[in-house]
Motif scaffolding. Structure first.
Motif, PDB file in Angstrom:
ATOM      1  N   ARG A  37      21.436  13.487  -7.724  1.00 57.36           N
ATOM      2  CA  ARG A  37      20.213  12.679  -7.644  1.00 57.36           C
ATOM      3  C   ARG A  37      19.103  13.514  -7.009  1.00 57.36           C
ATOM      4  O   ARG A  37      19.270  14.050  -5.919  1.00 57.36           O
ATOM      5  CB  ARG A  37      20.478  11.415  -6.832  1.00 57.36           C
ATOM      6  CG  ARG A  37      19.330  10.456  -6.855  1.00 57.36           C
ATOM      7  CD  ARG A  37      19.764   9.080  -6.350  1.00 57.36           C
ATOM      8  NE  ARG A  37      18.653   8.162  -6.292  1.00 57.36           N
ATOM      9  CZ  ARG A  37      18.179   7.487  -7.330  1.00 57.36           C
ATOM     10  NH1 ARG A  37      18.741   7.650  -8.510  1.00 57.36           N
ATOM     11  NH2 ARG A  37      17.173   6.670  -7.203  1.00 57.36           N
ATOM     12  N   SER A  38      18.002  13.616  -7.751  1.00 55.29           N
ATOM     13  CA  SER A  38      16.880  14.424  -7.289  1.00 55.29           C
ATOM     14  C   SER A  38      15.656  14.076  -8.124  1.00 55.29           C
ATOM     15  O   SER A  38      15.781  13.429  -9.169  1.00 55.29           O
ATOM     16  CB  SER A  38      17.203  15.916  -7.446  1.00 55.29           C
ATOM     17  OG  SER A  38      17.257  16.256  -8.826  1.00 55.29           O
ATOM     18  N   PRO A  39      14.476  14.518  -7.703  1.00 56.72           N
ATOM     19  CA  PRO A  39      13.287  14.309  -8.542  1.00 56.72           C
ATOM     20  C   PRO A  39      13.432  14.964  -9.916  1.00 56.72           C
ATOM     21  O   PRO A  39      12.960  14.424 -10.914  1.00 56.72           O
ATOM     22  CB  PRO A  39      12.153  14.953  -7.733  1.00 56.72           C
ATOM     23  CG  PRO A  39      12.618  14.876  -6.315  1.00 56.72           C
ATOM     24  CD  PRO A  39      14.114  15.056  -6.383  1.00 56.72           C
ATOM     25  N   THR A  40      14.120  16.107  -9.972  1.00 56.94           N
ATOM     26  CA  THR A  40      14.335  16.785 -11.259  1.00 56.94           C
ATOM     27  C   THR A  40      15.175  15.917 -12.188  1.00 56.94           C
ATOM     28  O   THR A  40      14.872  15.788 -13.375  1.00 56.94           O
ATOM     29  CB  THR A  40      15.003  18.158 -11.050  1.00 56.94           C
ATOM     30  OG1 THR A  40      14.154  18.956 -10.235  1.00 56.94           O
ATOM     31  CG2 THR A  40      15.274  18.844 -12.371  1.00 56.94           C
ATOM     32  N   LYS A  41      16.214  15.310 -11.638  1.00 56.15           N
ATOM     33  CA  LYS A  41      17.063  14.444 -12.462  1.00 56.15           C
ATOM     34  C   LYS A  41      16.257  13.263 -13.002  1.00 56.15           C
ATOM     35  O   LYS A  41      16.389  12.910 -14.182  1.00 56.15           O
ATOM     36  CB  LYS A  41      18.267  13.935 -11.666  1.00 56.15           C
ATOM     37  CG  LYS A  41      19.213  13.074 -12.501  1.00 56.15           C
ATOM     38  CD  LYS A  41      20.456  12.702 -11.741  1.00 56.15           C
ATOM     39  CE  LYS A  41      21.412  11.936 -12.647  1.00 56.15           C
ATOM     40  NZ  LYS A  41      22.740  11.789 -12.059  1.00 56.15           N
TER      41      LYS A  41
END
Length: 179
Positions: A37-41
């Motif tokens: 989970r991340s902004p990229t995901k």
């Protein structure tokens, strides 16, 4: 005037745009699954949703075109092959509609907006409902794999006609001028 043995330019362009969209949506879908989970995901999920909605729109355009323009006649082949080809095309159209709709419904049930190209926020199809979202996620995944298998079978049949039968079937949907 002799009927055309090729699809119209519009049908050909829509066919290949849908094919590219399906490849993009599927590849992005596979890639994003195991990301932490991340902004990229979240950005990659947005790309996947955009690809899915684009495929849905292109398939609807393709169905409209198909309803208003007659395709070329079937090539001579055994009746069972013609029946199988028509059934497979019907299955693929049904899946190309239901897979993105299931994804859109899943996003809605998760309470996540579907934003097309970071420009247009689409309305939710369902109210937020986590248990339903989980079931829709399973359905979206299962139908995606069935669609992939159907596309692989479609590709295998087209290659069989090209390599073994040498009947010009691929030329009917090949971009560019008629052979």
């Amino acid at each position: 005037m002799q009927p055309s043995t090729r699809y119209t330019t519009t049908a050909i362009v829509l066919h290949w745009l849908v094919a590219l969209g399906l490849v993009a949506a599927f590849c992005i879908g596979i890639y994003m699954g195991d990301l932490p989970r991340s902004p990229t995901k979240l950005q990659i999920y947005g790309w996947h949703r955009t690809a899915g909605i684009t495929v849905l729109a292109l398939v609807l355009a393709r169905l409209f075109w198909r309803a208003t323009h007659h395709p070329p006649a079937d090539l001579p082949m055994p009746a069972w092959q013609a029946t199988a080809a028509h059934a497979l095309h019907g299955l693929m159209y049904a899946l190309m509609l239901t897979v993105p709709l299931a994804g859109w419904a899943m996003s809605s049930a998760k309470g996540q907006p579907v934003v097309w190209f970071d420009v247009l926020t689409l309305p939710g199809l369902l109210p937020a409902d986590r248990p339903l979202a989980h079931q829709l996620e399973k359905l979206h995944s299962l139908l995606s794999w069935v669609l992939l298998a159907s596309v692989a079978l479609h590709l295998a049949a087209a290659l069989k006609h090209h390599v073994i039968d040498k009947d010009g079937l691929l030329d009917r949907m090949r971009p560019g001028k008629a052979a």
